[in-house]
Write a protein that holds these residues in place. Structure first.
Motif, mmCIF file in Angstrom:
data_model
loop_
_atom_site.group_PDB
_atom_site.id
_atom_site.type_symbol
_atom_site.label_atom_id
_atom_site.label_comp_id
_atom_site.label_asym_id
_atom_site.label_seq_id
_atom_site.Cartn_x
_atom_site.Cartn_y
_atom_site.Cartn_z
ATOM 1 N N TYR A 187 0.842 -1.211 0.000
ATOM 2 C CA TYR A 187 0.000 0.000 0.000
ATOM 3 C C TYR A 187 0.870 1.252 0.000
ATOM 4 O O TYR A 187 0.660 2.173 -0.804
ATOM 5 C CB TYR A 187 -0.915 -0.019 1.222
ATOM 6 N N GLN A 188 1.845 1.298 0.897
ATOM 7 C CA GLN A 188 2.683 2.482 1.003
ATOM 8 C C GLN A 188 3.498 2.704 -0.270
ATOM 9 O O GLN A 188 3.649 3.839 -0.728
ATOM 10 C CB GLN A 188 3.609 2.364 2.217
ATOM 11 N N HIS A 189 3.998 1.631 -0.859
ATOM 12 C CA HIS A 189 4.761 1.757 -2.109
ATOM 13 C C HIS A 189 3.873 2.303 -3.220
ATOM 14 O O HIS A 189 4.295 3.167 -4.003
ATOM 15 C CB HIS A 189 5.327 0.397 -2.524
ATOM 16 N N TRP A 190 2.643 1.790 -3.308
ATOM 17 C CA TRP A 190 1.743 2.254 -4.370
ATOM 18 C C TRP A 190 1.379 3.719 -4.162
ATOM 19 O O TRP A 190 1.378 4.507 -5.120
ATOM 20 C CB TRP A 190 0.475 1.410 -4.411
ATOM 21 N N MET A 191 1.080 4.086 -2.937
ATOM 22 C CA MET A 191 0.721 5.481 -2.663
ATOM 23 C C MET A 191 1.877 6.425 -2.994
ATOM 24 O O MET A 191 1.669 7.534 -3.507
ATOM 25 C CB MET A 191 0.302 5.632 -1.201
ATOM 26 N N GLN A 192 3.088 5.988 -2.723
ATOM 27 C CA GLN A 192 4.245 6.803 -3.074
ATOM 28 C C GLN A 192 4.417 6.902 -4.590
ATOM 29 O O GLN A 192 4.847 7.927 -5.110
ATOM 30 C CB GLN A 192 5.510 6.223 -2.437
ATOM 31 N N SER A 193 4.054 5.826 -5.293
ATOM 32 C CA SER A 193 4.217 5.822 -6.753
ATOM 33 C C SER A 193 3.303 6.824 -7.444
ATOM 34 O O SER A 193 3.578 7.245 -8.565
ATOM 35 C CB SER A 193 3.976 4.415 -7.305
ATOM 36 N N VAL A 194 2.200 7.172 -6.793
ATOM 37 C CA VAL A 194 1.261 8.152 -7.384
ATOM 38 C C VAL A 194 1.284 9.450 -6.593
ATOM 39 O O VAL A 194 0.355 10.253 -6.687
ATOM 40 C CB VAL A 194 -0.169 7.588 -7.455
ATOM 41 N N SER A 195 2.331 9.663 -5.819
ATOM 42 C CA SER A 195 2.395 10.853 -4.962
ATOM 43 C C SER A 195 2.296 12.155 -5.744
ATOM 44 O O SER A 195 1.770 13.147 -5.242
ATOM 45 C CB SER A 195 3.678 10.838 -4.130
ATOM 46 N N SER A 196 2.791 12.148 -6.987
ATOM 47 C CA SER A 196 2.702 13.372 -7.794
ATOM 48 C C SER A 196 1.254 13.723 -8.114
ATOM 49 O O SER A 196 0.925 14.894 -8.324
ATOM 50 C CB SER A 196 3.498 13.207 -9.098
ATOM 51 N N ASP A 197 0.380 12.712 -8.146
ATOM 52 C CA ASP A 197 -1.049 12.957 -8.387
ATOM 53 C C ASP A 197 -1.769 13.391 -7.118
ATOM 54 O O ASP A 197 -2.918 13.839 -7.176
ATOM 55 C CB ASP A 197 -1.729 11.689 -8.920
ATOM 56 N N LEU A 198 -1.104 13.229 -5.984
ATOM 57 C CA LEU A 198 -1.754 13.490 -4.698
ATOM 58 C C LEU A 198 -1.163 14.693 -3.965
ATOM 59 O O LEU A 198 -1.368 14.857 -2.766
ATOM 60 C CB LEU A 198 -1.650 12.247 -3.809
ATOM 61 N N ARG A 199 -0.434 15.532 -4.693
ATOM 62 C CA ARG A 199 0.166 16.707 -4.055
ATOM 63 C C ARG A 199 -0.902 17.654 -3.526
ATOM 64 O O ARG A 199 -0.775 18.209 -2.439
ATOM 65 C CB ARG A 199 1.071 17.426 -5.053
ATOM 66 N N SER A 244 -8.531 13.139 -17.260
ATOM 67 C CA SER A 244 -7.077 12.950 -17.247
ATOM 68 C C SER A 244 -6.741 11.781 -16.330
ATOM 69 O O SER A 244 -7.503 11.460 -15.408
ATOM 70 C CB SER A 244 -6.387 14.215 -16.731
ATOM 71 N N PRO A 245 -5.595 11.120 -16.543
ATOM 72 C CA PRO A 245 -5.186 10.026 -15.653
ATOM 73 C C PRO A 245 -5.140 10.461 -14.190
ATOM 74 O O PRO A 245 -5.520 9.705 -13.297
ATOM 75 C CB PRO A 245 -3.804 9.653 -16.175
ATOM 76 N N GLN A 246 -4.689 11.668 -13.941
ATOM 77 C CA GLN A 246 -4.600 12.165 -12.571
ATOM 78 C C GLN A 246 -5.984 12.259 -11.926
ATOM 79 O O GLN A 246 -6.170 11.855 -10.769
ATOM 80 C CB GLN A 246 -3.937 13.545 -12.540
ATOM 81 N N GLU A 247 -6.964 12.767 -12.659
ATOM 82 C CA GLU A 247 -8.313 12.909 -12.112
ATOM 83 C C GLU A 247 -8.907 11.553 -11.743
ATOM 84 O O GLU A 247 -9.512 11.391 -10.675
ATOM 85 C CB GLU A 247 -9.217 13.603 -13.138
ATOM 86 N N THR A 248 -8.745 10.588 -12.628
ATOM 87 C CA THR A 248 -9.296 9.253 -12.367
ATOM 88 C C THR A 248 -8.592 8.585 -11.191
ATOM 89 O O THR A 248 -9.238 7.991 -10.324
ATOM 90 C CB THR A 248 -9.164 8.372 -13.619
#
Length: 382
Positions: A187-199, A244-248
């Motif tokens: 979970y933590q690895h995945w959340m970090q992988s999309v961290s740019s989408d969650l700024r 956009s991918p980020q929105e989804t």
């Protein structure tokens, strides 16, 4: 094949994930510019299912999409087998939840001291749900306990609805804290992988416009299980494909946390009711961009602490029925028992057996009788 949300039984999501992965692999072999992180889509091929009435036609349709049925099956088996996590030699166990929580915190501390792991949970939308890090840890601990839950009508937690509920551990059963830690690490690895989408802080307001395109509702049923309603018939497919991918990604992350941080979902169980609305094969397979689909699929299948007591499929198109009949050969008896197929004309009758009746169903969900005017999302955030 509902492509939204996963437990060990939302195997149709796994199939879509396999399709996406195998399509990317096949496409990449022909075109170095297309990979798992690109925006390539098989838009040049349109596969309709108006005449898809045989097993052969269903299997052959995947070749038209740039992959093969054999490849899909191989990927599917791999995904399903790993969806629930495994007990491993040397795993550490606890006898009570409080003890498990203390042990899990120690594991996080040791991990932070010996590696570069970031256990701050800074990308998790805790504020949006009024939750703490401990709430996340408890969700993963309870996830690791689900396989130990047993049918025990003497514990005062009986439920006559299809799928039943989770039950407390017996005196002889233990909590596998190591398994919870492994899932939490994913979970933590995945959340970090999309961290740019969650700024930008992940709040209801920030995903409201995206959520409005999907028809997703949440409630609790007669046995206090959390119910996730997915209505593809009211999902705006055209607008969905323009996101956009980020929105989804942000919307799915928010929804997933809403579900797995729900205490009743953890302790009683989760039910998914999916109205497939006779959706076409092509529309279903191309709802999300490849890179988003692969990422979200992995998040829901192999990362979140979500497992379903029952997955309900309504208004299934012919291609989905064929697909299920083929895939059911690879399902365990336990998995098959968690899938409920609702035949046309039997919707209201089955919803009573599945959820307890109309007062647990949103008023605007499908063509089923429902009395809920505001689901959990509307009550809390609108």
């Amino acid at each position: 094949m509902p492509r939204l949300l996963c437990s060990s039984l939302l195997f149709f999501l796994a199939v879509t994930s396999c399709y996406r992965n195998s399509f990317v692999a096949a496409k990449a072999a022909k075109d170095d510019s297309c990979d798992a992180t690109s925006t390539c889509e098989p838009h040049e091929i349109h596969v309709g299912d108006e005449n898809m009435s045989s097993t052969w036609e269903f299997m052959n349709s995947f070749s038209k999409l740039g992959t093969s049925w054999n490849h899909v099956i191989g990927e599917y088996i791999s995904v399903v087998q790993g969806a629930d996590g495994k007990d491993m030699k040397g795993d550490e166990y606890a006898t009570e939840v409080d003890e498990a929580l203390k042990m899990l915190k120690i594991m996080l501390k040791e991990s932070a001291a010996t590696s570069n792991e970031d256990w701050s949970f800074s990308t998790s939308p805790l504020d949006s749900f009024g939750k703490t890090v401990d709430d996340i840890l408890l969700a993963f601990i309870r996830w690791s306990m689900v396989d130990n839950y047993h049918d025990n009508p003497d514990d005062g937690n009986s439920c006559a609805l299809i799928g039943g509920i989770n039950h407390p551990l017996s005196e002889t059963e233990k909590i596998n804290v190591s398994k919870a830690f492994r899932r939490l690490t994913s979970y933590q690895h995945w959340m970090q992988s999309v961290s740019s989408d969650l700024r930008e802080p992940l709040t209801y307001k920030s995903i409201k416009s995206t959520l409005s395109i999907f028809s997703l509702q949440v409630s609790h049923d007669e046995c206090d299980r959390l119910v996730w309603f997915v209505n593809l018939g009211k999902t705006e497919l055209t607008n969905l494909k323009s996101l956009s991918p980020q929105e989804t990604t942000r919307m799915f992350v928010w929804i997933a946390h809403l579900l797995f941080l729900d205490e009743k979902a953890q302790t009683k169980g989760l039910v998914v009711v999916d109205d497939m609305a006779d959706i076409g094969f092509w529309d279903y397979m191309t709802m999300l961009p490849i890179q988003v689909g692969i990422s979200v699929d992995r998040f829901l299948i192999s990362v979140t602490p979500l497992k379903a007591k029952n997955v309900v499929l309504m208004h299934r198109p012919k291609w989905a029925e064929i697909g299920y009949s083929l895939l059911s050969w690879f399902l365990t008896k336990k998995m098959k028992n968690r899938v409920t197929m609702v035949e046309k004309g039997q919707e209201n009758e089955m919803m009573k057996k599945v959820l307890g009746g109309a007062k647990y169903i949103p008023a605007d969900f499908s063509d089923v009788e429902g009395f809920i005017r505001k689901d959990i999302i509307a009550q809390r955030y609108v």
